[in-house]
Design an enzyme around this catalytic site. Sequence first.
Site, mmCIF file in Angstrom:
data_model
loop_
_atom_site.group_PDB
_atom_site.id
_atom_site.type_symbol
_atom_site.label_atom_id
_atom_site.label_comp_id
_atom_site.label_asym_id
_atom_site.label_seq_id
_atom_site.Cartn_x
_atom_site.Cartn_y
_atom_site.Cartn_z
ATOM 1 N N HIS A 5 0.830 -1.216 0.000
ATOM 2 C CA HIS A 5 0.000 0.000 0.000
ATOM 3 C C HIS A 5 0.855 1.252 0.000
ATOM 4 C CE1 HIS A 5 0.644 -1.118 4.237
ATOM 5 N NE2 HIS A 5 0.671 0.181 4.482
ATOM 6 N N HIS A 53 0.634 5.414 1.140
ATOM 7 C CA HIS A 53 -0.088 6.421 1.933
ATOM 8 C C HIS A 53 -0.044 7.759 1.204
ATOM 9 C CE1 HIS A 53 0.124 4.156 5.877
ATOM 10 N NE2 HIS A 53 1.156 3.608 5.266
HETATM 11 P P1 5GP Z 1 1.542 0.621 7.433
HETATM 12 O O1 5GP Z 1 1.877 0.872 8.883
HETATM 13 O O2 5GP Z 1 1.487 -0.860 7.142
HETATM 14 O O3 5GP Z 1 2.397 1.385 6.458
HETATM 15 O O4 5GP Z 1 0.098 1.209 7.204
HETATM 16 C C1 5GP Z 1 -1.065 0.561 7.566
HETATM 17 C C2 5GP Z 1 -2.125 1.615 7.717
HETATM 18 O O5 5GP Z 1 -3.373 0.965 7.781
HETATM 19 C C3 5GP Z 1 -1.995 2.452 8.979
HETATM 20 O O6 5GP Z 1 -1.858 3.818 8.636
HETATM 21 C C4 5GP Z 1 -3.271 2.182 9.755
HETATM 22 O O7 5GP Z 1 -3.774 3.331 10.379
HETATM 23 C C5 5GP Z 1 -4.204 1.694 8.652
HETATM 24 N N1 5GP Z 1 -5.228 0.776 9.107
HETATM 25 C C6 5GP Z 1 -5.105 -0.211 10.036
HETATM 26 N N2 5GP Z 1 -6.274 -0.887 10.149
HETATM 27 C C7 5GP Z 1 -7.131 -0.322 9.276
HETATM 28 C C8 5GP Z 1 -8.501 -0.586 8.930
HETATM 29 O O8 5GP Z 1 -9.158 -1.480 9.457
HETATM 30 N N3 5GP Z 1 -9.058 0.203 7.968
HETATM 31 C C9 5GP Z 1 -8.354 1.208 7.368
HETATM 32 N N4 5GP Z 1 -9.007 1.922 6.452
HETATM 33 N N5 5GP Z 1 -7.082 1.493 7.662
HETATM 34 C C10 5GP Z 1 -6.467 0.733 8.604
#
Ligand code: 5GP
Length: 144
Positions: free
Chosen positions: A106, A108
């Site tokens: 993903h 951001h």
């Molecule tokens: P990472 O830390 O893997 O780069 O980003 C994961 C993102 O997913 C985080 O910013 C977190 O806030 C978001 N996130 C976690 N659980 C959920 C969810 O159930 N729904 C959505 N829309 N975002 C989520």
Amino acid sequence: MPLLDNYNNDNIFAKIIRGEMPCHKIYEDEGVLSFLDIFPQSEGHTIVIPKKPSRNLLGTNAKDIGRVFGAVQRISKAINAALNPDGITITQFNGSAAGQTVFHTHVHIIPCYNKKTTISHNEEKSTIADEKLVVLAKQIASKL
Ligand code: 5GP
């Protein structure tokens, strides 16, 4: 966890793709899905993912990642038109050592505002009212 470990179908974004978990959708086409982050670093924090399973950028084919970044640019323009931020940060984390917490590739999109604090990736995130997310998703999607 190794960067090229197996993909786990039970991760939260896989569930969102399958419609088993709700999301505040911004954009969808045959290869890409985009929705609001529910623990946003700033107002309008948006996630863009390929629909095909992959743990991170390294395991995603070039065509699919190209589509994702095409969508990232398009959605960033929509965020700019809808929310008029002072800046937009694009981030992408690969592996838990880099800060990745959801193991489906993903990107951001994080709008930044001079007069509001942007929470950093590793900081404890604030929650946001569901009704506010509904409004933001509509505002952004209307500018696509
Ligand atoms: P990472 O830390 O893997 O780069 O980003 C994961 C993102 O997913 C985080 O910013 C977190 O806030 C978001 N996130 C976690 N659980 C959920 C969810 O159930 N729904 C959505 N829309 N975002 C989520």
